[in-house]
Structure formats: structure tokens, C-alpha cells
Design an enzyme around this catalytic site. Structure first.
Site, PDB file in Angstrom:
ATOM      1  N   TYR A 125       0.752  -1.261  -0.099  1.00  0.00           N
ATOM      2  CA  TYR A 125      -0.070   0.005   0.176  1.00  0.00           C
ATOM      3  C   TYR A 125       0.956   1.326  -0.110  1.00  0.00           C
ATOM      4  O   TYR A 125       0.177   2.309   0.113  1.00  0.00           O
ATOM      5  CB  TYR A 125      -0.976   0.017   1.304  1.00  0.00           C
ATOM      6  CG  TYR A 125      -1.729  -1.005   1.372  1.00  0.00           C
ATOM      7  CD1 TYR A 125      -2.908  -1.353   0.374  1.00  0.00           C
ATOM      8  CD2 TYR A 125      -1.731  -2.094   2.168  1.00  0.00           C
ATOM      9  CE1 TYR A 125      -3.511  -2.500   0.296  1.00  0.00           C
ATOM     10  CE2 TYR A 125      -2.467  -3.364   2.346  1.00  0.00           C
ATOM     11  CZ  TYR A 125      -3.567  -3.453   1.411  1.00  0.00           C
ATOM     12  OH  TYR A 125      -4.243  -4.614   1.074  1.00  0.00           O
ATOM     13  N   ASP A 167      11.459   4.785   4.922  1.00  0.00           N
ATOM     14  CA  ASP A 167      12.294   3.893   4.191  1.00  0.00           C
ATOM     15  C   ASP A 167      13.437   4.540   3.383  1.00  0.00           C
ATOM     16  O   ASP A 167      14.660   3.965   3.428  1.00  0.00           O
ATOM     17  CB  ASP A 167      11.524   3.137   3.164  1.00  0.00           C
ATOM     18  CG  ASP A 167      10.543   1.974   3.790  1.00  0.00           C
ATOM     19  OD1 ASP A 167      10.814   1.605   4.984  1.00  0.00           O
ATOM     20  OD2 ASP A 167       9.760   1.673   3.070  1.00  0.00           O
ATOM     21  N   GLY A 226       7.109   0.115  -3.678  1.00  0.00           N
ATOM     22  CA  GLY A 226       7.328   1.129  -2.733  1.00  0.00           C
ATOM     23  C   GLY A 226       8.610   1.127  -2.032  1.00  0.00           C
ATOM     24  O   GLY A 226       9.357   2.047  -1.983  1.00  0.00           O
ATOM     25  N   GLY A 234      17.984  -6.548   6.474  1.00  0.00           N
ATOM     26  CA  GLY A 234      16.812  -5.758   6.339  1.00  0.00           C
ATOM     27  C   GLY A 234      16.612  -5.193   7.878  1.00  0.00           C
ATOM     28  O   GLY A 234      15.509  -4.403   7.887  1.00  0.00           O
ATOM     29  N   GLN A 245      14.197   2.783   9.942  1.00  0.00           N
ATOM     30  CA  GLN A 245      12.899   3.563   9.416  1.00  0.00           C
ATOM     31  C   GLN A 245      11.870   3.827  10.817  1.00  0.00           C
ATOM     32  O   GLN A 245      11.255   4.650  10.787  1.00  0.00           O
ATOM     33  CB  GLN A 245      12.174   2.838   8.300  1.00  0.00           C
ATOM     34  CG  GLN A 245      11.848   1.438   8.892  1.00  0.00           C
ATOM     35  CD  GLN A 245      10.356   1.320   9.603  1.00  0.00           C
ATOM     36  OE1 GLN A 245       9.651   2.305   9.388  1.00  0.00           O
ATOM     37  NE2 GLN A 245      10.365   0.324  10.335  1.00  0.00           N
TER      38      GLN A 245
END
Length: 284
Positions: free
Chosen positions: A76, A113, A140, A252, A259
Site C-alpha cells: 500500500y 524507508d 514502494g 533488512g 525507519q
């Protein structure tokens, strides 16, 4: 990218909208940040398919129910852009938002991000330039990472996506801000340019519930460093293959951490003790 103005010390009602998020560590990160700042925090997982609602319906309901802000994740991050006022002009080119702050003036969108990837890269590789990088996925996460790499001085980006139109769109957007950056697009990874030194997975492949790896180990041998946007699990097949080849790894989890730190600053209007937050998260 500037941080939000200082907020009062009212309790923070936060949430995450995404599809495959039941194992997300975001609630724990923000609750620990709240504890470190003596601030009450609630954090809900808002999953549109489980609620039998569209993304737009979940987003509007969160506003009505008095959420302070939201994190937005796959799939999203691009859909939310038209619903918010962008906090920084660069986000118009990035075309993705992962953090929303609800204000009296309306929802404001940020992309931590984008800022978080740059922080994670520099924490691991310092001032070493990214050079030529292969990015698998131009959604995204891929868009945020591509713009972050361009900011960090990448000499060329090679975008891979089964939806070539999506990769071509990212190429056009990058050209607006970085006209001298070399960018190529491709549907697959069978013939990789030999100059590539960095490999990025910006897809859900390897995540719990998806599995697999976005790139066969045979294609990784000539690279120097890899980054996987997936952090559940911490050791994806992609990262395991890279480790076996002796490549430098940017986890990650580091993007998740930075973030989150940046999102907390937007939500709360303040900072958090990063060392204490990191220690608490790793202990948990």
C-alpha cells in the site's frame, strides 16, 4: 528531510496497514520507544483483507478513530500517496509513503524507508560508494531504496521487475532528480552486467509466508555487498547465499530499525535513545 514539530505528551495511538504483517516487530519498536520516553503508546495491526475492507476504508477509519499516525507497508505504500500531503518535495518523485502523521491540517506523508535505508547503508558501509547496483523490485520499497542509493552516489542502477512498465516508471522518476544517473530496466536476471557490485532485494520474496529467493546464488559471485529489505526472518535464503560467498551484508533489520527511529520522531515530535532501543529490541 525535516522532522515533525514537537507534539504534546498525549498517548500515541499508532497502527500499521499491510497484508502480511502478523509477525511484524513494529508494535514492539514503538512501544519500547514509548517506554524509553515515558509515553503511553498503543500500536495496532490493521490488515485490510482480514477486515474485509479496502485500504482506503481502513485508512479513513483510522482517521475517524483518532489514530495519531500510521505506518504503511506492502502493498500500500504507493496507494497512500494521493491521500496525504507530502512532507518533502522529493517524495513526489519517490512516489511512495510509509509513514503518515494525522494532524489538524490533514494527514502528512513521509518516507522513512528512504531516510532509513541511507542510515542503514552508512552504518554498515560508511562512506563507501554504492557503485553499480541491481535492485529487484520497483514497488514502494524499491523506489525508496533507489532514491536513497542515488543520494548516496550510486553510479548506475539496474532495475528488475516482472512488470517492466513499473520499472520504466521508476527510471523516468529517477531521471527527474538525477539526470546523469545511468538507469537500465529488465524483466529478469539471466544476463547481469558484470560491473554490478551491489545486490538489493526489494520484493517480499524470502519473507515468512512467501519463501524463496529473488536471485540464484550463481548470479551473486561477482558482487561485493547485498541488502535484503525482508527482515522476517532475519536470515533469508538470499542473505544466506550471500554470506556463503563472503559478501558484505546489510540486513533488512537495519532498515527496519532506522525507519522505525525516524517514524518515531515524526509520530512523537522527539527523539529516542537509539542504543537503548536497539538493545531492547535485540534482547526481545
Amino acid at each position: 528531510m525535516s522532522l515533525s514539530p514537537t507534539q504534546n505528551q498525549a498517548p500515541l495511538k499508532l497502527g500499521l496497514i499491510g497484508d502480511n504483517i502478523k509477525q511484524s516487530s513494529a508494535p514492539r519498536l514503538h512501544q519500547i520507544a514509548g517506554h524509553l520516553n515515558a509515553r503511553a503508546v498503543s500500536y495496532d495491526l490493521l490488515i485490510p483483507p482480514e477486515r474485509e475492507e479496502t485500504f482506503h476504508e481502513v485508512f479513513e477509519t483510522a482517521q475517524i478513530e483518532g489514530y495519531s499516525g500510521l505506518n504503511i507497508t506492502y502493498p500500500y505504500k504507493e496507494k497512500v500517496v494521493p491521500l496525504v500531503q507530502l512532507a518533502d518535495p522529493v517524495l513526489d518523485a519517490v512516489g511512495a509513503v510509509n509513514t503518515v502523521l494525522f494532524t489538524a491540517q490533514g494527514p502528512i506523508g513521509y518516507n522513512t524507508d528512504y531516510t532509513g535505508f541511507k542510515a542503514a547503508y552508512q552504518a554498515t558501509r560508511g562512506d563507501d560508494a554504492p557503485s553499480e547496483v541491481l535492485i529487484i523490485g520497483s514497488g514502494g520499497a524499491g523506489r525508496a531504496i533507489a532514491f536513497g542509493l542515488a543520494d548516496l552516489g550510486a553510479s548506475a542502477l539496474h532495475l528488475v521487475d516482472t512488470d517492466l512498465a513499473k520499472a520504466d516508471g521508476l527510471k523516468r522518476d529517477l531521471a527527474r532528480g538525477f539526470p546523469t544517473l545511468q538507469v537500465t530496466t529488465m524483466r529478469g536476471v539471466s544476463n547481469l552486467p558484470p560491473e554490478i557490485t551491489g545486490l538489493v532485494n526489494a520484493t517480499p520474496i524470502g519473507m515468512v509466508g512467501y519463501g524463496g529467493t529473488p536471485l540464484p546464488a550463481a548470479h551473486m559471485r561477482e558482487a561485493k555487498w547485498v541488502f535484503d529489505a525482508v527482515y522476517t526472518p532475519l536470515e533469508t535464503p538470499f542473505l544466506k547465499d550471500a554470506a556463503a560467498l563472503g559478501l558484505e551484508i546489510i540486513s533488512g533489520w537495519e532498515l527496519f530499525f532506522y525507519q522505525g527511529v525516524h517514524a518515531w520522531a515524526h509520530f512523537s515530535g522527539g527523539s529516542v535513545d537509539e542504543a537503548a532501543l536497539r538493545a531492547a529490541l535485540l534482547q526481545a
